[in-house]
Motif scaffolding. Structure first.
Motif: not given
Length: 415
Positions: A250-258, A327-329, A333-340
């Motif tokens: 993408c313009a500022d990074g990358a995404i995974a599309i399934g 994302q990087d590691v 690890l910092s994402h709220p979903q990971t904590r949830a």
């Protein structure tokens, strides 16, 4: 809403009361042990004296105290320092074995037998014992006697040959696939053997290996080889059976599309503003898209590069397409979903400088069973555990004099 990492007082871990002697070291065996520990087992890590688990030395420059890598998969365990090469150490181990439910080890095939502590000997000491062994290549076959590390078996099994960028040499996956999966398989085997023991009263042997743990990951590659003789090659993030199913710039990074099915493909085309792709003969079916994957990738990338990861993630997710940022590691690890979902837990351990740990990936009744607490120092619980198993002060003194355990005055616990 988040998964509770502080379960209520009446929460009982499923394996509460199970006693495990972990003779394993480094990674595969200790992964098995930390999973059993989180589920409630009392995991007693029997480490060689002197020295301890080799992973204690796996440190980066500047790491304080205990190795953070060691700590991550040994939290909540107890450590007994025991030299099982001495007659007194072997006798002490057999006395422990007679009172536990499970023994795990990941030595090279034949090592336990040479020490006089092979499977048959341990089963004589405790016929109800579950003996779980992890080896490099398995306990039978022409390579059974060879030692193996994660890297070696990733190479041998073909995993490296299918990992990396298309048209280039294969690379090692960044994670320890063989070690971690072997630990999970061993824990699964222990649980199955435990269920059988509850039904029959019999213990038994559980075997897996780094080779088996790697080959188990090749299901679809094996299907292609057995059916068509196709030998898989690296494809970057693309999928051998589905398109589009990969990462895109993408313009500022990358995404995974399934685009895992026809409905998702139609949503992707519409969201990217090119509904006409759905009628393009190159892309009308899954097989045709796979056959024209490079052309499809180029068309999609040209559109995706016009906007940001956040924009396309939101747009595609709103349309119902499975999508996520690359994302990087640290970000993961910092994402709220990971904590949830309880995969990052608070676990201060001043001896390592860590304040968080990776949690248990299995939950029970809405609660994470993750066992908190520091990783043990070498032999930290030697005196405590041996007393629990019936060793009196005279027996402890004799073991220390024989050099089988550390003398109390050198132990890291109160004498």
């Amino acid at each position: 809403m988040t998964v509770s990492n502080d379960p209520p007082e009446d929460f009982e871990r499923p394996l509460a009361g199970l006693k495990v002697l972990e003779l394993s070291q480094i990674m595969a065996g200790p992964v098995c042990g930390v999973l059993l520990s989180d589920m409630g087992a009392d995991v007693i890590k029997v480490e060689r004296f002197p020295g301890g688990d080799d992973a204690r030395g796996y440190q980066r420059p500047g790491d304080p105290g205990l190795s953070p890598a060691f700590t991550m998969i040994n939290r909540g365990k107890r450590s007994v320092a025991l030299d099982i090469r001495t007659p007194e150490g072997r006798e002490a181990l057999l006395r422990l074995v007679a009172q536990v439910d499970v023994v795990t080890e990941n030595f090279r095939v034949g090592t336990m037998e040479r020490l006089g502590l092979g499977h048959e000997v341990l089963m004589q000491a405790n016929p109800r014992l579950i003996y779980a062994a992890i080896s490099g290549y398995g306990r039978v076959g022409p390579l059974a006697q060879q030692g193996g590390f994660d890297l070696i078996l990733q190479a041998f099994s073909g995993l490296i040959s299918v990992t990396g960028e298309e048209g280039r040499a294969g690379v090692k996956p960044g994670i320890s696939v063989a070690d971690v999966n072997a630990g999970i398989l061993a824990a699964l085997g222990v649980l199955a053997a435990y269920i059988r023991r509850l039904r029959t009263g019999r213990g038994g042997r559980v075997d897996t290996s780094l080779l088996q743990a790697c080959l188990q990951q090749t299901y679809w590659f094996a299907a292609a080889y057995f059916s068509k003789g196709i030998v898989a090659k690296p494809m970057g993030t693309a999928h051998p059976l589905i398109a589009p199913y990969q990462t895109f710039a993408c313009a500022d990074g990358a995404i995974a599309i399934g685009g895992g099915n026809q409905a998702n493909w139609l949503r992707i085309a519409a969201t990217l503003g090119h509904s006409e792709w759905a009628d393009d003969p190159r892309f009308t079916t899954g097989a045709s898209r796979l056959g024209h994957r490079r052309e499809l990738e180029a068309l999609m990338t040209a559109v995706l590069c016009t906007n940001t990861v956040a924009h396309w993630t939101a747009a595609l997710a709103t349309a119902g397409v499975p999508v996520g940022p690359v994302q990087d590691v640290g970000q993961a690890l910092s994402h709220p979903q990971t904590r949830a979902v309880g995969m990052v837990i608070d676990n201060p351990d001043p001896r390592t400088g860590l304040d968080k740990a990776v949690g248990c990936p299995v939950h029970f009744d809405g609660h994470s069973p993750t066992r908190t607490g520091p990783a043990p120092l070498v032999g930290e619980h030697t005196q405590q555990v041996l007393r629990e198993f019936g060793f009196d002060e005279e027996a402890l003194r004799r073991l220390a004099e024989a050099g089988a355990i550390p003398p109390p005055r050198h132990a890291t616990e109160p004498a």
